[in-house]
Design a protein around this motif. Sequence first.
Motif, PDB file in Angstrom:
ATOM      1  N   GLY A  10      10.695  13.315 -15.518  1.00  0.00           N
ATOM      2  CA  GLY A  10      11.648  13.354 -15.281  1.00  0.00           C
ATOM      3  C   GLY A  10      12.837  14.180 -13.607  1.00  0.00           C
ATOM      4  N   ILE A  11      10.882  14.537 -12.846  1.00  0.00           N
ATOM      5  CA  ILE A  11      11.677  15.035 -11.977  1.00  0.00           C
ATOM      6  C   ILE A  11      11.431  13.739 -10.843  1.00  0.00           C
ATOM      7  CG2 ILE A  11      11.613  16.993  -9.898  1.00  0.00           C
ATOM      8  CD1 ILE A  11      10.387  18.499 -12.804  1.00  0.00           C
ATOM      9  N   ARG A  12      12.801  13.565  -9.566  1.00  0.00           N
ATOM     10  CA  ARG A  12      12.092  12.610  -8.838  1.00  0.00           C
ATOM     11  C   ARG A  12      11.539  13.351  -7.383  1.00  0.00           C
ATOM     12  NH1 ARG A  12      16.170   9.030  -6.340  1.00  0.00           N
ATOM     13  NH2 ARG A  12      15.514   8.379  -3.895  1.00  0.00           N
ATOM     14  N   VAL A  13      10.043  11.928  -7.370  1.00  0.00           N
ATOM     15  CA  VAL A  13       9.328  13.172  -6.157  1.00  0.00           C
ATOM     16  C   VAL A  13       9.181  12.067  -5.505  1.00  0.00           C
ATOM     17  CG1 VAL A  13       7.855  13.802  -7.529  1.00  0.00           C
ATOM     18  CG2 VAL A  13       7.395  11.581  -7.827  1.00  0.00           C
ATOM     19  N   ASP A  14       9.272  12.155  -4.229  1.00  0.00           N
ATOM     20  CA  ASP A  14       9.123  11.232  -2.893  1.00  0.00           C
ATOM     21  C   ASP A  14       8.098  10.612  -2.579  1.00  0.00           C
ATOM     22  OD1 ASP A  14      11.401  11.035  -2.543  1.00  0.00           O
ATOM     23  OD2 ASP A  14      12.263  12.671  -1.107  1.00  0.00           O
ATOM     24  N   ALA A  15       6.823  11.117  -2.922  1.00  0.00           N
ATOM     25  CA  ALA A  15       5.062  11.124  -2.366  1.00  0.00           C
ATOM     26  C   ALA A  15       4.419  11.552  -2.971  1.00  0.00           C
ATOM     27  CB  ALA A  15       5.156  11.319  -0.602  1.00  0.00           C
ATOM     28  N   PRO A  59      -0.484 -13.199  -8.922  1.00  0.00           N
ATOM     29  CA  PRO A  59      -1.302 -14.098  -8.153  1.00  0.00           C
ATOM     30  C   PRO A  59      -0.937 -13.454  -6.682  1.00  0.00           C
ATOM     31  CG  PRO A  59       1.116 -15.219  -8.682  1.00  0.00           C
ATOM     32  CD  PRO A  59       1.267 -14.149  -9.924  1.00  0.00           C
ATOM     33  N   THR A  60      -1.928 -13.597  -5.827  1.00  0.00           N
ATOM     34  CA  THR A  60      -2.397 -13.388  -4.466  1.00  0.00           C
ATOM     35  C   THR A  60      -1.336 -12.762  -4.156  1.00  0.00           C
ATOM     36  OG1 THR A  60      -2.698 -14.794  -3.229  1.00  0.00           O
ATOM     37  CG2 THR A  60      -4.789 -13.151  -4.677  1.00  0.00           C
ATOM     38  N   GLY A  61      -0.461 -11.682  -3.219  1.00  0.00           N
ATOM     39  CA  GLY A  61       0.998 -11.757  -2.642  1.00  0.00           C
ATOM     40  C   GLY A  61       2.251 -11.411  -3.437  1.00  0.00           C
ATOM     41  N   SER A  62       1.860 -11.014  -5.256  1.00  0.00           N
ATOM     42  CA  SER A  62       2.694 -10.768  -5.641  1.00  0.00           C
ATOM     43  C   SER A  62       3.721  -9.724  -5.689  1.00  0.00           C
ATOM     44  CB  SER A  62       2.619 -11.904  -7.103  1.00  0.00           C
ATOM     45  OG  SER A  62       1.479 -10.418  -7.308  1.00  0.00           O
ATOM     46  N   GLY A  63       2.818  -8.868  -4.841  1.00  0.00           N
ATOM     47  CA  GLY A  63       3.126  -7.294  -4.414  1.00  0.00           C
ATOM     48  C   GLY A  63       2.167  -5.717  -5.562  1.00  0.00           C
ATOM     49  N   LYS A  64       1.166  -6.576  -6.154  1.00  0.00           N
ATOM     50  CA  LYS A  64       0.419  -5.856  -6.616  1.00  0.00           C
ATOM     51  C   LYS A  64      -0.158  -4.539  -5.758  1.00  0.00           C
ATOM     52  CE  LYS A  64      -2.898  -8.809  -7.468  1.00  0.00           C
ATOM     53  NZ  LYS A  64      -2.110  -9.884  -7.252  1.00  0.00           N
ATOM     54  N   SER A  65      -0.242  -4.797  -4.849  1.00  0.00           N
ATOM     55  CA  SER A  65      -1.571  -3.620  -4.110  1.00  0.00           C
ATOM     56  C   SER A  65      -0.206  -2.560  -3.538  1.00  0.00           C
ATOM     57  CB  SER A  65      -2.212  -3.989  -2.609  1.00  0.00           C
ATOM     58  OG  SER A  65      -3.044  -5.067  -3.164  1.00  0.00           O
ATOM     59  N   THR A  66       0.639  -3.370  -2.978  1.00  0.00           N
ATOM     60  CA  THR A  66       2.589  -2.872  -2.630  1.00  0.00           C
ATOM     61  C   THR A  66       2.533  -2.037  -3.787  1.00  0.00           C
ATOM     62  OG1 THR A  66       2.795  -4.494  -1.317  1.00  0.00           O
ATOM     63  CG2 THR A  66       5.141  -2.970  -2.090  1.00  0.00           C
ATOM     64  N   LEU A  67       2.876  -2.286  -5.207  1.00  0.00           N
ATOM     65  CA  LEU A  67       2.795  -1.536  -5.551  1.00  0.00           C
ATOM     66  C   LEU A  67       2.437  -0.348  -5.863  1.00  0.00           C
ATOM     67  CD1 LEU A  67       5.225  -1.012  -8.612  1.00  0.00           C
ATOM     68  CD2 LEU A  67       3.170  -2.379 -10.000  1.00  0.00           C
ATOM     69  N   LEU A  68       0.736  -0.435  -6.267  1.00  0.00           N
ATOM     70  CA  LEU A  68       0.333   0.486  -6.222  1.00  0.00           C
ATOM     71  C   LEU A  68       0.808   2.223  -4.209  1.00  0.00           C
ATOM     72  CD1 LEU A  68      -0.967  -0.338  -8.143  1.00  0.00           C
ATOM     73  CD2 LEU A  68      -3.206  -0.218  -7.368  1.00  0.00           C
ATOM     74  N   ARG A  69       0.424   1.217  -3.949  1.00  0.00           N
ATOM     75  CA  ARG A  69       0.736   1.717  -2.536  1.00  0.00           C
ATOM     76  C   ARG A  69       2.487   2.948  -2.774  1.00  0.00           C
ATOM     77  NH1 ARG A  69      -2.332  -1.707  -0.097  1.00  0.00           N
ATOM     78  NH2 ARG A  69      -3.520  -1.032   1.247  1.00  0.00           N
ATOM     79  N   VAL A  70       3.158   2.313  -3.730  1.00  0.00           N
ATOM     80  CA  VAL A  70       4.741   2.790  -3.421  1.00  0.00           C
ATOM     81  C   VAL A  70       4.481   3.819  -4.444  1.00  0.00           C
ATOM     82  CG1 VAL A  70       7.877   2.861  -4.507  1.00  0.00           C
ATOM     83  CG2 VAL A  70       6.008   0.957  -2.833  1.00  0.00           C
ATOM     84  N   ILE A  71       3.224   3.595  -5.459  1.00  0.00           N
ATOM     85  CA  ILE A  71       3.404   4.998  -6.272  1.00  0.00           C
ATOM     86  C   ILE A  71       3.001   5.925  -5.761  1.00  0.00           C
ATOM     87  CG2 ILE A  71       2.406   5.678  -8.331  1.00  0.00           C
ATOM     88  CD1 ILE A  71       3.381   2.403  -9.902  1.00  0.00           C
ATOM     89  N   ALA A  72       1.551   5.436  -4.757  1.00  0.00           N
ATOM     90  CA  ALA A  72       1.347   7.046  -4.361  1.00  0.00           C
ATOM     91  C   ALA A  72       1.783   7.398  -3.435  1.00  0.00           C
ATOM     92  CB  ALA A  72      -0.043   6.301  -3.651  1.00  0.00           C
ATOM     93  N   GLY A  73       3.300   6.787  -3.063  1.00  0.00           N
ATOM     94  CA  GLY A  73       4.019   7.924  -1.727  1.00  0.00           C
ATOM     95  C   GLY A  73       3.238   7.073  -0.554  1.00  0.00           C
TER      96      GLY A  73
END
Lengths: 268, 285
Positions: B68-73, B41-55
């Motif tokens: 397997g290598i940790r990336v920050d952004a 649903p709207t507000g469930s975190g979809k856009s936030t998830l995309l922004r987090v993955i993008a850094g």
Amino acid sequence: MIRVTEVDFRYSVPGRNVISGLTLNIHRGEILAVLGANGSGKSTLALLLNGILRPTAGRVEIDGLLTTEAANVSRIRSLVGMVLQSPDDQIVATVVEEDVAFGPENLGLEPDEIRVRVDAALNAVGLTGLERREPHLLSGGQKQRLAIAGILALQPAFLVLDEPTSMLDPSGRRDVLGIVEELRGQGHGIVHITHHIEDIATADRVLVLAEGAAVFCGPPVEFLQQNRLLESWGLAVPAVGSLAARLRDRGVPVPVTAMTAETIVSAL
Amino acid sequence: MTLQLKEVGFTYSRGTSFEYEALGGVSICLEPGDMTLVLGPTGSGKSTLLRVIAGLLRPIDGSIEMDGIRVDAPLLEQGSGLGLVFQNPEYQLFAETVLQDVAFGPMNMGYSREDASRLARHALESVGLPPDDFGPRSPFAMSGGEARRVALAGILAMKPRFLLLDEPTAALDATGRARVRSILQEVSAECGLLVATHDVEEFLGIASQVLILDQGRVVFCGTPEALIRDPAPFFEAGTQPPEILRTQLLAKANGIDVGEFSLDPGTVAVRLLAARSASRRGTTP
């Protein structure tokens, strides 16, 4: 009543007509759904209805007030509320409830009255509880609801909604359609621009625009009987509509406007 | 090449009275060749998830790993090949001509003018906008569907290996939506796609993985087939399955045994009619 009479509109002269020869009446207490492909003139029509754009030829009148008369503009703007396609374009404040209060404050209403209207508007769109949230932290769908609330708080006679459900999930869409129906019940006239054919089930009339001209205007039942023309208008019936049509072809008494699970299953 | 999220969480305005948790404990794995849908649903975190993955937002809990290598952004990581397409990406068009706009990304990546222009022409071709015709036009004199495809071409010209798209078909007409879908289907052959969308019915048939979010938590992660077989997670997330699935659920609840669920109206019609006549035979003496 909104009366559109033989309206042409073009953005630049010389240029092509974005709206051509459009004649249309919109009454209080009705929902007019407007469909059409991208670039067919839907959003331009919306902007003509409250005088943001003025016709190149013809007339647009709201309760008899011509949109081309400068003296009528403020009265027209309070009669016709407009919810734009992208909510980001019309959210102005830094807190949800202040955004909704912006319109009523500008009308010079008393603080008590503003409070009542803000709460009612937020409640109508299901944003109660988010009064103190920052609008930029809302989701796309919540922003769409906020934009609607901001206009509801102005209590306009007519509402023009330009794709108010484009970023909503099915439940959110149903909620907004419910709000629209309720507003009709309270006597508002509503112009609902949409790409979702499901949305027309609750409309009283459907207008289809193609290259700025009205290619269809009539009740939803008649619209859905034009299924052979829909594709040429850039429209597509959702899977559930196509299921209903197939069942009807095989003799199941499914109504032509059936777009929900309930209407289909009850006909089986 | 894999992009992996491990127990990722994000909270907005932490430490203020506006604080709220938008994502919690999200784990997913993306690979080129996959198309993952993010629903909810709207507000469930979809856009936030995309922004987090993008850094663009930095996860507060958990980690993001590439091979397997940790990336920050990830978006800023050299050579990560991550592209992000925002809601209404056509608002970001800015150049004088379509070709210049699409070539802007590759130019910034250090490609020569000729190479950038070649990549741009190729990208325009792939979104169905012939560069000889559309290249010289103004990006502001196009229809909504065309502008959306120009914006997509601008990202595709950078040859992303992972592409995150937020509502890529919102506000497009049926023709425009079908075009964008088939472009994405083609792109997904070489690229890992993550698509946040409300056009569930249209995307479910071409996706390889589905993630359903509710209040920032994963309530379902699996194949579209599994979700079509049992659409319960839609309800768990406080939303609804596409109407054609809901019709079959409702029919079943009313004693009409439709067998396996399907998204295809023709198949569903045949099964509903068969089940209806079977149940009538059963009840008639």
